[in-house]
Design a protein around this motif. Structure first.
Motif, PDB file in Angstrom:
ATOM      1  N   ALA A   1       9.875 -36.689   5.685  1.00 57.92           N
ATOM      2  CA  ALA A   1       8.610 -36.165   5.172  1.00 57.92           C
ATOM      3  C   ALA A   1       8.790 -35.263   3.957  1.00 57.92           C
ATOM      4  O   ALA A   1       7.821 -34.972   3.253  1.00 57.92           O
TER       5      ALA A   1
ATOM      6  N   THR B   1       2.626 -37.760   8.219  1.00 59.92           N
ATOM      7  CA  THR B   1       3.145 -36.501   7.695  1.00 59.92           C
ATOM      8  C   THR B   1       3.733 -36.736   6.312  1.00 59.92           C
ATOM      9  O   THR B   1       4.024 -37.871   5.919  1.00 59.92           O
TER      10      THR B   1
ATOM     11  N   ASP C   1       0.646 -41.041  13.684  1.00 58.31           N
ATOM     12  CA  ASP C   1       0.902 -39.725  13.103  1.00 58.31           C
ATOM     13  C   ASP C   1       1.280 -39.917  11.642  1.00 58.31           C
ATOM     14  O   ASP C   1       2.092 -40.799  11.317  1.00 58.31           O
TER      15      ASP C   1
END
Length: 295
Positions: free
Chosen positions: A45, A18, A16
């Motif tokens: 993030a 971000t 993932d």
């Protein structure tokens, strides 16, 4: 939906990504997946590119059969991390690991110091020192390490016969506040139960090839060249060892902190983790790096 990125030898890792900014790579622990970083990643993030990956053999990543000792060696798993970083165009990055992921992170830092600008390890003891500090009745806290160190066969059969009970035992025992894991407990149980052979192979490597690699590094005097931050429970009180000194032998530039949040600190006290990551990331951006921190 996770992105699948090819690791060092064709093994696909679920990742993932971000945020944007100075990159931070997150590696999960046992018995977890990349989802353990949900709170930490959301905070980081804001000003970092955050990459959370499932280790090979865990979660949504591929789980190759352990055909040799190298398959789940932390040296091999560290190469997975570099392959992911390469695919994402990340040259240097702060590397953060919890538990098993921290052992991979340490190996990446030792083998590839030019790529890891800063290193953060959560609630773990380095492989070589783990076996050194476990002794007598106090070693019972790590009975699973000895079980999964056995030759292939029995550990897989025993754990595979009741995987939810086995993995659930650690989730319940190590959680300071079980409510903090309520939203992911079932996910962790399902993900771990589906990966018994590869999880055992990961642990078995730490009693074999990983220990060999650490022993060779210690004999050669190799240390971590980047700033290192460690956040852990007070294992020294239970195991009779000075954990700041244990880590200091590997990390000349060390910030060592204790937490009362339990083993799953990223989920139970994410603000402590984020604060340490930001501190180490700032130090890692300095040129030259500092000579001593928090020793």
């Amino acid at each position: 939906m996770a992105e699948l990125i090819e690791g060092s030898d064709g093994v696909r890792l679920a990742v993932d990504v971000t945020g944007s900014g100075d990159p931070v790579v997150l590696l999960h622990g046992f018995p977890q997946t990349r989802r353990m970083w949900r709170h930490v990643a959301a905070d980081l993030a804001a000003d970092h590119t955050v990459v959370a990956a499932d280790l090979r053999g865990y979660g949504d990543s591929d789980a190759p059969v352990a055909r040799s000792a190298d398959t789940y060696a932390k040296r091999t798993m560290a190469l997975d991390v570099l392959a992911v970083a390469d695919a994402l165009g990340l040259d240097r990055f702060t590397l953060v690991g919890h538990d098993r992921g921290a052992l991979v992170a340490v190996r990446a830092g030792l083998d590839h110091p030019g790529r890891v600008s800063g290193l953060v390890c959560l609630d773990v003891v380095p492989t070589l020192d783990t076996w050194a500090v476990l002794h007598g009745v106090s070693a019972a806290v790590a009975f699973h390490l000895y079980l999964m160190a056995q030759p292939p066969g029995l550990p897989e059969v025993l754990i595979g016969a009741a995987p939810r009970e086995f993995f659930g035992y650690f989730l319940d025992l190590w959680a300071k506040d079980p409510a903090a894991l309520a939203d992911v407990r079932e996910h962790y149980l399902q993900a771990s139960a589906a990966r018994v052979p590869s999880i055992v192979a990961d642990f078995r490597a730490s009693a074999g090839i990983d220990l060999e690699h650490d022993t060779a590094d210690r004999a050669a005097g190799r240390t971590l060249a980047m700033p290192v931050g460690v956040l852990q429970q007070d294992w020294g009180a239970q195991l009779g060892a000075d954990m700041a000194a244990v880590w200091g032998a590997w990390a000349p530039v060390l910030e060592h902190r204790l937490t009362s949040a339990g083993h799953f600190v990223a989920e139970q006290a994410p603000e402590e983790v984020v604060a340490l990551v930001r501190s180490v990331a700032r130090l890692g951006r300095q040129d030259p790096p500092p000579s001593a921190v928090g020793r």
